[in-house]
Scaffold this motif. Structure first.
Motif, PDB file in Angstrom:
ATOM      1  N   ASP A 122      -4.298  -1.587   7.439  1.00 58.00           N
ATOM      2  CA  ASP A 122      -4.007  -1.726   6.078  1.00 58.00           C
ATOM      3  C   ASP A 122      -5.149  -2.573   5.439  1.00 58.00           C
ATOM      4  O   ASP A 122      -5.383  -2.408   4.288  1.00 58.00           O
ATOM      5  CB  ASP A 122      -2.611  -2.345   6.074  1.00 58.00           C
ATOM      6  CG  ASP A 122      -1.573  -1.161   5.673  1.00 58.00           C
ATOM      7  OD1 ASP A 122      -1.941   0.166   5.784  1.00 58.00           O
ATOM      8  OD2 ASP A 122      -0.253  -1.644   5.230  1.00 58.00           O
ATOM      9  N   THR A 142       0.911  -1.070   0.065  1.00 50.85           N
ATOM     10  CA  THR A 142       0.055   0.143  -0.029  1.00 50.85           C
ATOM     11  C   THR A 142       0.827   1.237  -0.017  1.00 50.85           C
ATOM     12  O   THR A 142       0.269   2.443  -0.222  1.00 50.85           O
ATOM     13  CB  THR A 142      -0.868   0.130   1.211  1.00 50.85           C
ATOM     14  OG1 THR A 142      -0.259  -0.183   2.403  1.00 50.85           O
ATOM     15  CG2 THR A 142      -1.892  -0.976   1.228  1.00 50.85           C
ATOM     16  N   ASP A 143       2.246   1.148   0.172  1.00 51.06           N
ATOM     17  CA  ASP A 143       3.021   2.288   0.041  1.00 51.06           C
ATOM     18  C   ASP A 143       3.591   2.609  -1.362  1.00 51.06           C
ATOM     19  O   ASP A 143       4.695   3.328  -1.365  1.00 51.06           O
ATOM     20  CB  ASP A 143       4.216   2.252   1.243  1.00 51.06           C
ATOM     21  CG  ASP A 143       4.998   0.969   0.978  1.00 51.06           C
ATOM     22  OD1 ASP A 143       4.843   0.357   0.077  1.00 51.06           O
ATOM     23  OD2 ASP A 143       6.095   1.037   1.666  1.00 51.06           O
ATOM     24  N   ALA A 145       2.327  -5.859   4.921  1.00 52.37           N
ATOM     25  CA  ALA A 145       1.000  -5.214   5.674  1.00 52.37           C
ATOM     26  C   ALA A 145       1.544  -4.304   6.780  1.00 52.37           C
ATOM     27  O   ALA A 145       2.199  -4.858   7.716  1.00 52.37           O
ATOM     28  CB  ALA A 145       0.142  -6.346   5.865  1.00 52.37           C
TER      29      ALA A 145
END
Length: 289
Positions: free
Chosen positions: A100, A70-71, A95
């Motif tokens: 997240d 997610t980054d 994660a």
């Protein structure tokens, strides 16, 4: 669903490896859009993963997709592409914690509705330890409401890089303290949630003896399966997690004994006291839930 024993990573952008994936004997396949696919190949990897997911398959070999973290700028596009092809689940690398997973789950909610899929159909499997910050959040999963969560697994390689370690195991082969702590927390939290506990991969795929030992230890410690990075690892992992005839016979005897004595909380078999935890373990071993 019976817990898959072997989880094999397949680069999502490799025609050659995708063509052989179904014949590896892996109990679950993970099409990898993260580490195995370079930035310029991400769109091609998504398209190839979707095409492959839509091909006829067997329900006995569920197919998961590892999206990007997610980054990164890619994870939303990964989900937008692959949810339409309805994988069994999504593996979440790096994660950062339950928040997240909740964020990813919310986006999948929308995408399932958009594509006419059953709500909650796509499960989630986070890699919970690949940064130091993530590793200290592992117990938080036991207190979070994450209905899509199918299991927990951990990664020693990325965590080692994040910590800057020069060793992951002692001379005797045991995990060093940080890795042992993460592994134990992953196992305990997964069992607290009654979901799959999947041990990390054995990085040297040529080391068959080392893998056999690691897989046997994982099975003995209570993990339900193990990650694999090469097809040659699959059979070794499957054997390690397969119950032997003696264990199966004992489990059947325990289940039968309680069936013959309804309402009894504990009884004896061959001079050994057996109670409800033994029954639950026996039923799980026999795939009875």
């Amino acid at each position: 669903m019976q817990a898959p024993r072997s989880w094999l990573f397949i680069p999502a952008d490799s025609d050659r490896k995708l063509a052989k994936a179904r014949d590896t004997g892996a109990h679950a396949l993970i099409l990898d859009l993260e580490d195995a696919v370079t930035a310029d190949r991400k769109p091609a990897g998504r398209a190839m993963a979707c095409d492959w997911l839509r091909a006829p398959a067997t329900a006995d070999q569920p197919v998961w997709v590892r999206i990007n973290a997610t980054d990164t700028p890619w994870w939303r596009d990964d989900l937008a592409a692959i949810v339409a092809a309805a994988p069994a689940g999504v593996m979440v690398p790096k994660a950062g914690g339950p928040d997240d997973i909740a964020q990813i789950s919310a986006l999948i909610d929308d995408l399932e509705r958009a594509h006419g899929l059953a709500p909650g159909q796509i499960r989630l499997l986070p890699l919970v330890s690949e940064t130091a910050r993530a590793a200290i959040t592992i117990p938080d999963y036991a207190r979070a409401a994450l209905p899509r969560l199918a299991g927990l697994t951990w990664g020693a390689e990325d965590l080692g890089a994040a910590l800057g370690v020069t060793r992951r195991r002692t001379v005797g082969g045991a995990w060093t303290d940080a890795f042992r702590l993460v592994r134990a927390q992953t196992l305990l939290t997964a069992h607290a949630l009654e979901c799959w506990a999947i041990d990390t991969l054995h990085a040297d795929f040529r080391d068959e003896a080392g893998l056999a030992q690691a897989a046997a230890e994982a099975a003995a410690d209570g993990f339900t399966g193990m990650l694999a990075i090469h097809p040659a690892q699959v059979a070794i992992i499957n054997r390690a997690f397969a119950p032997d005839d003696a264990a199966l016979a004992e489990a059947r005897a325990i289940v039968a004994a309680f069936a013959d004595n309804p309402g009894v909380g504990a009884l004896q078999i061959d001079g050994r006291m057996i109670d409800q935890p033994h029954l639950r373990q026996a039923r799980a071993l026999l795939g009875l839930g």
